[in-house]
Enzyme design. Structure first.
Site, mmCIF file in Angstrom:
data_model
loop_
_atom_site.group_PDB
_atom_site.id
_atom_site.type_symbol
_atom_site.label_atom_id
_atom_site.label_comp_id
_atom_site.label_asym_id
_atom_site.label_seq_id
_atom_site.Cartn_x
_atom_site.Cartn_y
_atom_site.Cartn_z
ATOM 1 N N HIS A 19 0.825 -1.207 0.000
ATOM 2 C CA HIS A 19 0.000 0.000 0.000
ATOM 3 C C HIS A 19 0.862 1.261 0.000
ATOM 4 C CE1 HIS A 19 -4.217 0.636 -0.164
ATOM 5 N NE2 HIS A 19 -4.492 0.816 1.106
ATOM 6 N N ASN A 66 -7.053 5.978 3.817
ATOM 7 C CA ASN A 66 -8.473 6.220 3.562
ATOM 8 C C ASN A 66 -8.900 7.673 3.754
ATOM 9 O OD1 ASN A 66 -8.518 3.508 3.072
ATOM 10 N ND2 ASN A 66 -9.732 2.977 4.857
ATOM 11 N N ASP A 91 -0.762 2.525 -5.346
ATOM 12 C CA ASP A 91 -0.803 1.093 -5.635
ATOM 13 C C ASP A 91 -2.107 0.729 -6.336
ATOM 14 O OD1 ASP A 91 -1.867 1.740 -2.871
ATOM 15 O OD2 ASP A 91 -2.616 -0.313 -3.084
ATOM 16 N N ASN A 112 -9.555 3.220 -1.858
ATOM 17 C CA ASN A 112 -10.109 4.170 -0.892
ATOM 18 C C ASN A 112 -9.310 5.462 -0.768
ATOM 19 O OD1 ASN A 112 -12.381 2.659 -0.266
ATOM 20 N ND2 ASN A 112 -11.287 1.478 1.281
#
Length: 189
Positions: A19, A66, A91, A112
């Site tokens: 991530h 997020n 990513d 997100n």
């Protein structure tokens, strides 16, 4: 002014996870431009430099993935720049590891962090470098994106990050994202 944002999660726990490839790529770009992304501002880490006389801000939101858009929107408001002057590196599960896709604009594709950027900028017109990380075989996306790269991926990770940083730098030097898209999207075929 151009804003280059790498998406990721703050802290050592997430440093080398899938991530965080956006953070890793923008850090590599910073190295190449001779700066370090260490200035704490706008709920993130920033570095300012210039390329061909144009101000460039490299930015890593520290709001967690997020909520990335909250910090990105603060920077955009501060500099009063348009969404199309923003490049976001992140990513992408839908691309195989080592594959990169550049896009002028678009939806969030289930990401997100990108969803948060779209929501807080009220725009989908920011540029993107999507860095492929592939999908997990067992379907457990959350654990997959928050886990480190496999050893065989790590063998090629530095080269992959270099390609992402090169694409971003080529854009900053030429200002022509369409041409850079043609070059880097073609290289994968």
């Amino acid at each position: 002014m151009k804003l280059v944002v790498g998406l990721g999660n703050p802290g050592p726990k997430y440093e080398q996870t899938r991530h965080n490839i956006g953070f890793l790529t923008v850090d590599r770009l910073a190295e190449r431009l001779g700066v370090a992304i260490t200035r704490e501002k706008w709920r993130g880490l920033a570095a300012e430099t210039s390329v061909r006389g144009q101000t460039i801000l490299l930015f890593k939101p520290l709001t967690y993935m997020n909520r990335s858009g909250e910090a990105v929107a603060e920077v955009v408001r501060f500099f009063q720049c348009e969404a199309d002057e923003v490049l976001v590196i992140y990513d992408d599960l839908d691309l195989p590891f080592g594959t990169m896709k550049l896009r002028m604009k678009g939806g969030h594709g289930g990401h997100n962090g990108v969803r948060s950027v779209i929501d807080h900028l009220s725009s989908q017109t920011f540029k993107r470098i999507r860095m492929g990380i592939g999908r997990p075989e067992d379907g457990d996306v959350v654990n997959y994106v928050l886990s480190p790269f496999h050893p065989q991926e790590r063998e090629h990770l530095s080269e992959f990050i270099d390609r992402g940083a090169s694409a971003a730098r080529d854009y900053l030097e030429t200002g022509d994202f369409s041409r850079v898209m043609n070059v880097y999207n073609q290289k994968q075929r």
